[in-house]
Design an enzyme around this catalytic site. Sequence first.
Site, PDB file in Angstrom:
ATOM      1  N   GLU A  36      23.843 -18.653 -39.911  1.00  0.00           N
ATOM      2  CA  GLU A  36      23.266 -17.329 -39.671  1.00  0.00           C
ATOM      3  C   GLU A  36      24.007 -16.685 -38.501  1.00  0.00           C
ATOM      4  O   GLU A  36      24.017 -17.220 -37.406  1.00  0.00           O
ATOM      5  CB  GLU A  36      21.773 -17.478 -39.353  1.00  0.00           C
ATOM      6  CG  GLU A  36      21.024 -16.165 -39.328  1.00  0.00           C
ATOM      7  CD  GLU A  36      19.520 -16.374 -39.153  1.00  0.00           C
ATOM      8  OE1 GLU A  36      19.082 -17.522 -38.990  1.00  0.00           O
ATOM      9  OE2 GLU A  36      18.796 -15.370 -39.162  1.00  0.00           O
TER      10      GLU A  36
ATOM     11  N   ASN B 291      21.568  -6.918 -40.273  1.00  0.00           N
ATOM     12  CA  ASN B 291      20.669  -6.370 -39.242  1.00  0.00           C
ATOM     13  C   ASN B 291      19.465  -7.306 -39.001  1.00  0.00           C
ATOM     14  O   ASN B 291      19.250  -8.264 -39.753  1.00  0.00           O
ATOM     15  CB  ASN B 291      20.170  -4.991 -39.704  1.00  0.00           C
ATOM     16  CG  ASN B 291      19.806  -4.084 -38.543  1.00  0.00           C
ATOM     17  OD1 ASN B 291      19.527  -4.542 -37.428  1.00  0.00           O
ATOM     18  ND2 ASN B 291      19.807  -2.789 -38.790  1.00  0.00           N
TER      19      ASN B 291
ATOM     20  N   SER C 263      16.947  -8.384 -41.961  1.00  0.00           N
ATOM     21  CA  SER C 263      17.573  -7.952 -43.221  1.00  0.00           C
ATOM     22  C   SER C 263      17.362  -8.967 -44.339  1.00  0.00           C
ATOM     23  O   SER C 263      17.608  -8.676 -45.508  1.00  0.00           O
ATOM     24  CB  SER C 263      19.073  -7.708 -43.005  1.00  0.00           C
ATOM     25  OG  SER C 263      19.678  -8.863 -42.461  1.00  0.00           O
ATOM     26  N   GLY C 264      16.974 -10.204 -43.979  1.00  0.00           N
ATOM     27  CA  GLY C 264      16.750 -11.232 -45.009  1.00  0.00           C
ATOM     28  C   GLY C 264      17.714 -12.414 -44.904  1.00  0.00           C
ATOM     29  O   GLY C 264      17.842 -13.188 -45.846  1.00  0.00           O
ATOM     30  N   LYS C 265      18.366 -12.578 -43.763  1.00  0.00           N
ATOM     31  CA  LYS C 265      19.356 -13.669 -43.592  1.00  0.00           C
ATOM     32  C   LYS C 265      18.710 -15.049 -43.738  1.00  0.00           C
ATOM     33  O   LYS C 265      19.215 -15.911 -44.455  1.00  0.00           O
ATOM     34  CB  LYS C 265      20.043 -13.568 -42.219  1.00  0.00           C
ATOM     35  CG  LYS C 265      20.786 -12.259 -41.984  1.00  0.00           C
ATOM     36  CD  LYS C 265      21.387 -12.176 -40.612  1.00  0.00           C
ATOM     37  CE  LYS C 265      20.403 -12.223 -39.461  1.00  0.00           C
ATOM     38  NZ  LYS C 265      19.406 -11.124 -39.436  1.00  0.00           N
TER      39      LYS C 265
ATOM     40  N   LEU D 149      10.542  -6.084 -40.390  1.00  0.00           N
ATOM     41  CA  LEU D 149      10.329  -6.523 -39.005  1.00  0.00           C
ATOM     42  C   LEU D 149       8.842  -6.439 -38.633  1.00  0.00           C
ATOM     43  O   LEU D 149       8.279  -7.356 -38.038  1.00  0.00           O
ATOM     44  CB  LEU D 149      11.154  -5.617 -38.083  1.00  0.00           C
ATOM     45  CG  LEU D 149      11.175  -5.941 -36.616  1.00  0.00           C
ATOM     46  CD1 LEU D 149      12.461  -6.685 -36.299  1.00  0.00           C
ATOM     47  CD2 LEU D 149      11.128  -4.691 -35.768  1.00  0.00           C
TER      48      LEU D 149
HETATM   49  N1  LIG Z   1      13.925  -9.032 -50.306  1.00  0.00           N
HETATM   50  C1  LIG Z   1      12.858  -8.985 -49.522  1.00  0.00           C
HETATM   51  N2  LIG Z   1      11.866  -8.116 -49.787  1.00  0.00           N
HETATM   52  C2  LIG Z   1      10.776  -8.041 -48.965  1.00  0.00           C
HETATM   53  N3  LIG Z   1      10.594  -8.792 -47.870  1.00  0.00           N
HETATM   54  C3  LIG Z   1      11.560  -9.694 -47.558  1.00  0.00           C
HETATM   55  C4  LIG Z   1      12.731  -9.828 -48.362  1.00  0.00           C
HETATM   56  N4  LIG Z   1      13.515 -10.786 -47.793  1.00  0.00           N
HETATM   57  C5  LIG Z   1      12.866 -11.219 -46.698  1.00  0.00           C
HETATM   58  N5  LIG Z   1      11.694 -10.575 -46.562  1.00  0.00           N
HETATM   59  C6  LIG Z   1      10.699 -10.732 -45.472  1.00  0.00           C
HETATM   60  O1  LIG Z   1      11.178  -9.917 -44.398  1.00  0.00           O
HETATM   61  C7  LIG Z   1      11.045 -10.578 -43.140  1.00  0.00           C
HETATM   62  C8  LIG Z   1      12.443 -10.805 -42.528  1.00  0.00           C
HETATM   63  O2  LIG Z   1      13.186 -11.695 -43.354  1.00  0.00           O
HETATM   64  P1  LIG Z   1      14.114 -12.815 -42.731  1.00  0.00           P
HETATM   65  O3  LIG Z   1      14.693 -13.603 -43.856  1.00  0.00           O
HETATM   66  O4  LIG Z   1      13.387 -13.549 -41.648  1.00  0.00           O
HETATM   67  O5  LIG Z   1      15.257 -11.873 -42.070  1.00  0.00           O
HETATM   68  P2  LIG Z   1      16.333 -12.197 -40.944  1.00  0.00           P
HETATM   69  O6  LIG Z   1      16.551 -13.679 -40.923  1.00  0.00           O
HETATM   70  O7  LIG Z   1      17.547 -11.424 -41.379  1.00  0.00           O
HETATM   71  O8  LIG Z   1      15.770 -11.666 -39.677  1.00  0.00           O
HETATM   72  C9  LIG Z   1      10.302 -11.883 -43.434  1.00  0.00           C
HETATM   73  O9  LIG Z   1       8.925 -11.658 -43.246  1.00  0.00           O
HETATM   74  C10 LIG Z   1      10.620 -12.155 -44.914  1.00  0.00           C
HETATM   75  O10 LIG Z   1       9.606 -12.897 -45.542  1.00  0.00           O
HETATM   76  C1  LIG Z   2      22.605 -12.606 -32.144  1.00  0.00           C
HETATM   77  C2  LIG Z   2      21.690 -11.842 -31.229  1.00  0.00           C
HETATM   78  C3  LIG Z   2      20.370 -11.622 -31.554  1.00  0.00           C
HETATM   79  N1  LIG Z   2      19.574 -10.920 -30.724  1.00  0.00           N
HETATM   80  C4  LIG Z   2      18.153 -10.730 -31.077  1.00  0.00           C
HETATM   81  C5  LIG Z   2      17.892  -9.719 -32.165  1.00  0.00           C
HETATM   82  C6  LIG Z   2      16.616 -10.224 -32.797  1.00  0.00           C
HETATM   83  O1  LIG Z   2      15.498  -9.834 -32.014  1.00  0.00           O
HETATM   84  C7  LIG Z   2      16.802 -11.745 -32.709  1.00  0.00           C
HETATM   85  C8  LIG Z   2      17.464 -12.322 -33.929  1.00  0.00           C
HETATM   86  O2  LIG Z   2      16.617 -12.135 -35.010  1.00  0.00           O
HETATM   87  P1  LIG Z   2      17.117 -12.073 -36.536  1.00  0.00           P
HETATM   88  O3  LIG Z   2      15.841 -11.889 -37.268  1.00  0.00           O
HETATM   89  O4  LIG Z   2      17.762 -13.384 -36.812  1.00  0.00           O
HETATM   90  O5  LIG Z   2      18.077 -10.948 -36.712  1.00  0.00           O
HETATM   91  O6  LIG Z   2      17.639 -11.955 -31.579  1.00  0.00           O
HETATM   92  C9  LIG Z   2      20.067 -10.396 -29.563  1.00  0.00           C
HETATM   93  O7  LIG Z   2      19.339  -9.722 -28.817  1.00  0.00           O
HETATM   94  N2  LIG Z   2      21.356 -10.638 -29.215  1.00  0.00           N
HETATM   95  C10 LIG Z   2      22.193 -11.329 -30.019  1.00  0.00           C
HETATM   96  O8  LIG Z   2      23.398 -11.514 -29.685  1.00  0.00           O
END
Ligand SMILES: Nc1ncnc2c1ncn2[C@@H]1O[C@H](COP(=O)(O)OP(=O)(O)O)[C@@H](O)[C@H]1O
Ligand SMILES: Cc1cn([C@H]2C[C@H](O)[C@@H](COP(=O)(O)O)O2)c(=O)[nH]c1=O
Length: 212
Positions: free
Chosen positions: A85, A10, A13-15, A145
């Site tokens: 990702e 999602n 989510s931490g990707k 988020l």
């Molecule tokens: N395990 C965790 N616990 C708390 N916060 C986290 C964790 N992993 C990531 N975060 C924080 O949550 C936010 C979203 O993480 P992010 O890695 O950018 O997610 P994604 O790439 O899935 O959108 C960032 O601010 C990150 O620093």
């Molecule tokens: C793949 C994809 C992503 N989005 C949007 C959803 C989020 O706002 C960002 C991606 O952020 P994330 O932190 O890496 O999850 O892009 C979208 O609207 N449509 C898509 O196909």
Amino acid sequence: VKAVICVEGNIASGKTTCLEYFSKTSSIEVLTEPISKWRDVRGHNPLALMYQDPQRWGITLQTYVQLTMLDRHLSAVAAPVRMMERSLFSAKYIFVENLFRSGKMPEVDYAVLSEWFDWITANICIPVDLIVYLQTSPQTCHERLKQRCREEEKVIPLEYLESIHQLYEEWLIRRSSWPVPAPVLVIPADHNLQRMLHQYEENRAKILAASL
Ligand SMILES: Nc1ncnc2c1ncn2[C@@H]1O[C@H](COP(=O)(O)OP(=O)(O)O)[C@@H](O)[C@H]1O
Ligand SMILES: Cc1cn([C@H]2C[C@H](O)[C@@H](COP(=O)(O)O)O2)c(=O)[nH]c1=O
């Protein structure tokens, strides 16, 4: 043999954090989502436009996401393992599907995007060897988020993350919606950062086994 691993999950989510962790491994090359392109294509921000008015701009963003994800999949692999990702598949099965099912994408836009997607997947080989699914609760993602504070995403309510979560679960866990292109490794991802890094270490062998 080179392997392609897609990290799915999602929004927030931490990707990216997961990819950052594995980027320190010399045999792994990491490809983050091309989100900077989605925020700036020749001076336009289709991501922001989509959140402002999904009916009008959903197709614009998703057409560009599809192109940029395809470009990611087709770029030359240098290291033995590529970790990327998301994928072309989740862009369609999760995000396009969400816009359409929630009534925010006109049927004709959905049809055109689906024709493009079907043509691409029928004519171009998109190899994926493993999907790593970071499984979170929508509430955790909502907290992360808000903490991350990306300008375009300030309008995202919890319900949006719940819909994305349901679509991921249908696709990768219940397997009731769309074909799953590779085996799935599920990693529970609601835990704090330290515990997550520990889990990544525990799963390292399984992840790298994708290249054997
Ligand atoms: N395990 C965790 N616990 C708390 N916060 C986290 C964790 N992993 C990531 N975060 C924080 O949550 C936010 C979203 O993480 P992010 O890695 O950018 O997610 P994604 O790439 O899935 O959108 C960032 O601010 C990150 O620093
Ligand atoms: C793949 C994809 C992503 N989005 C949007 C959803 C989020 O706002 C960002 C991606 O952020 P994330 O932190 O890496 O999850 O892009 C979208 O609207 N449509 C898509 O196909």
